[in-house]
Design a protein around this motif. Structure first.
Motif, PDB file in Angstrom:
ATOM      1  N   PHE A  18     -77.916 -28.131  22.355  1.00 49.10           N
ATOM      2  CA  PHE A  18     -77.937 -26.721  21.930  1.00 49.10           C
ATOM      3  C   PHE A  18     -78.601 -26.565  20.566  1.00 49.10           C
ATOM      4  O   PHE A  18     -79.250 -25.554  20.293  1.00 49.10           O
ATOM      5  CB  PHE A  18     -76.517 -26.148  21.904  1.00 49.10           C
ATOM      6  CG  PHE A  18     -75.942 -25.950  23.281  1.00 49.10           C
ATOM      7  CD1 PHE A  18     -76.462 -24.997  24.138  1.00 49.10           C
ATOM      8  CD2 PHE A  18     -74.882 -26.716  23.734  1.00 49.10           C
ATOM      9  CE1 PHE A  18     -75.947 -24.792  25.408  1.00 49.10           C
ATOM     10  CE2 PHE A  18     -74.353 -26.529  25.001  1.00 49.10           C
ATOM     11  CZ  PHE A  18     -74.891 -25.567  25.840  1.00 49.10           C
ATOM     12  N   GLY A  46     -61.929 -25.096  29.025  1.00 45.75           N
ATOM     13  CA  GLY A  46     -63.048 -26.038  28.901  1.00 45.75           C
ATOM     14  C   GLY A  46     -63.960 -25.587  27.781  1.00 45.75           C
ATOM     15  O   GLY A  46     -65.167 -25.440  27.949  1.00 45.75           O
ATOM     16  N   GLY A  48     -65.115 -26.988  25.274  1.00 40.41           N
ATOM     17  CA  GLY A  48     -66.174 -27.907  24.867  1.00 40.41           C
ATOM     18  C   GLY A  48     -66.314 -27.981  23.366  1.00 40.41           C
ATOM     19  O   GLY A  48     -65.319 -28.099  22.639  1.00 40.41           O
TER      20      GLY A  48
HETATM   21  C1  LIG Z   1     -70.645 -28.408  30.296  1.00 39.44           C
HETATM   22  S1  LIG Z   1     -69.261 -28.462  29.249  1.00 39.44           S
HETATM   23  C2  LIG Z   1     -69.071 -26.768  28.749  1.00 39.44           C
HETATM   24  C3  LIG Z   1     -68.386 -26.636  27.424  1.00 39.44           C
HETATM   25  C4  LIG Z   1     -68.381 -25.216  26.851  1.00 39.44           C
HETATM   26  N1  LIG Z   1     -67.675 -24.294  27.702  1.00 39.44           N
HETATM   27  C5  LIG Z   1     -69.803 -24.763  26.659  1.00 39.44           C
HETATM   28  O1  LIG Z   1     -70.224 -23.870  27.418  1.00 39.44           O
HETATM   29  O2  LIG Z   1     -70.505 -25.311  25.817  1.00 39.44           O
HETATM   30  C6  LIG Z   1     -67.930 -28.655  30.414  1.00 39.44           C
HETATM   31  C7  LIG Z   1     -66.594 -28.798  29.713  1.00 39.44           C
HETATM   32  O3  LIG Z   1     -65.568 -28.715  30.701  1.00 39.44           O
HETATM   33  C8  LIG Z   1     -64.565 -29.657  30.359  1.00 39.44           C
HETATM   34  N2  LIG Z   1     -63.791 -29.938  31.582  1.00 39.44           N
HETATM   35  C9  LIG Z   1     -64.045 -30.843  32.546  1.00 39.44           C
HETATM   36  N3  LIG Z   1     -63.094 -30.801  33.502  1.00 39.44           N
HETATM   37  C10 LIG Z   1     -62.232 -29.826  33.125  1.00 39.44           C
HETATM   38  C11 LIG Z   1     -61.038 -29.294  33.696  1.00 39.44           C
HETATM   39  N4  LIG Z   1     -60.557 -29.753  34.844  1.00 39.44           N
HETATM   40  N5  LIG Z   1     -60.403 -28.311  33.035  1.00 39.44           N
HETATM   41  C12 LIG Z   1     -60.904 -27.820  31.868  1.00 39.44           C
HETATM   42  N6  LIG Z   1     -62.030 -28.281  31.287  1.00 39.44           N
HETATM   43  C13 LIG Z   1     -62.674 -29.266  31.911  1.00 39.44           C
HETATM   44  C14 LIG Z   1     -65.332 -30.832  29.811  1.00 39.44           C
HETATM   45  O4  LIG Z   1     -64.531 -31.710  29.060  1.00 39.44           O
HETATM   46  C15 LIG Z   1     -66.401 -30.130  28.994  1.00 39.44           C
HETATM   47  O5  LIG Z   1     -66.006 -29.891  27.671  1.00 39.44           O
END
Ligand SMILES: C[S@@+](CC[C@H](N)C(=O)[O-])C[C@H]1O[C@@H](n2cnc3c(N)ncnc32)[C@H](O)[C@@H]1O
Length: 207
Positions: A18, A46, A48
């Protein structure tokens, strides 16, 4: 490698992307902004590294990866360890729940949509940002899926599939926007509807 391990190992690379593509990020934030109704109590599932949360004024996130959460905390977001399948909150705690590019790391959407619905008050909104694999650029993701560590673990879906799952989970979709028509770091137009841009933003109201 699980999604959890993936994001713990590659949090720096994820966040750096990003940094290198600020205008794509801005286009995606703008698409989410355009579907977001006013809110007072918001959660991002999530969360991130917290880039969307900080831009959108979301103070609180849930995140399973400690390495990702550390970035979000530095951006001023309160992060609680957890997963979307078992949200650590009481029923009806929020008027807005955001989930941005997380659905593609979920083998099943239904349990997470059910949890988002549970923690939303009646009439509250679930706001999703997701990779629309049915858009023309979706092919690039699929072609790279064997090599790219982020794509390898992904369950990509088209917006049509997500719309069906939202309906099934008890949501009514009220707004859809799309953006990102190439991987060029420029401000991409935000348009109504879906199918052209690889990033889709959806707002769904709890019925
Ligand atoms: C592609 S990143 C997106 C992060 C943030 N939302 C962004 O848009 O920058 C996906 C995120 O989902 C989290 N994740 C994966 N499995 C998950 C789950 N079952 N529940 C919640 N978050 C999860 C990961 O750890 C990661 O931080």
């Amino acid at each position: 490698m699980s999604a959890h391990e993936l994001f713990n190992n590659l949090a720096d690379e994820y966040d750096q992307w990003f940094e290198d593509n600020p205008l794509i990020l801005e286009s995606e934030i703008e698409a989410v902004r355009q579907v977001t109704p006013p809110f007072t109590r918001a959660l991002e599932v999530g969360v991130g590294t917290g880039r969307f949360a900080s831009a959108l004024g979301i103070p609180l996130g849930v995140e399973p990866s400690e390495a990702m959460a550390a970035y979000a905390r530095k951006r001023g977001i309160q992060v609680i360890p957890g997963v979307g399948e078992a949200l650590p909150f009481d029923d009806a705690s929020f008027d807005a729940v955001f989930m941005i590019t997380v659905d593609c790391y979920l083998p099943l959407l239904a349990p997470v949509f059910a949890e988002c619905r549970r923690v939303l008050e009646d009439g509250g909104h679930l706001i999703l940002g997701h990779v629309d694999i049915d858009a023309p650029l979706g092919e690039v993701y699929l072609e790279a899926q064997d090599e790219d560590p982020f794509y390898k673990e992904a369950y990509f879906r088209g917006t049509r599939t997500v719309l069906g799952e939202l309906e099934y989970a008890g949501f009514q979709v009220t707004r859809i926007r799309q953006t990102v028509y190439s991987f060029d770091n420029l401000l991409h137009e935000v348009r109504e509807g879906h199918g052209d841009g690889v990033f889709a933003a959806l707002c769904a109201r709890k019925k």
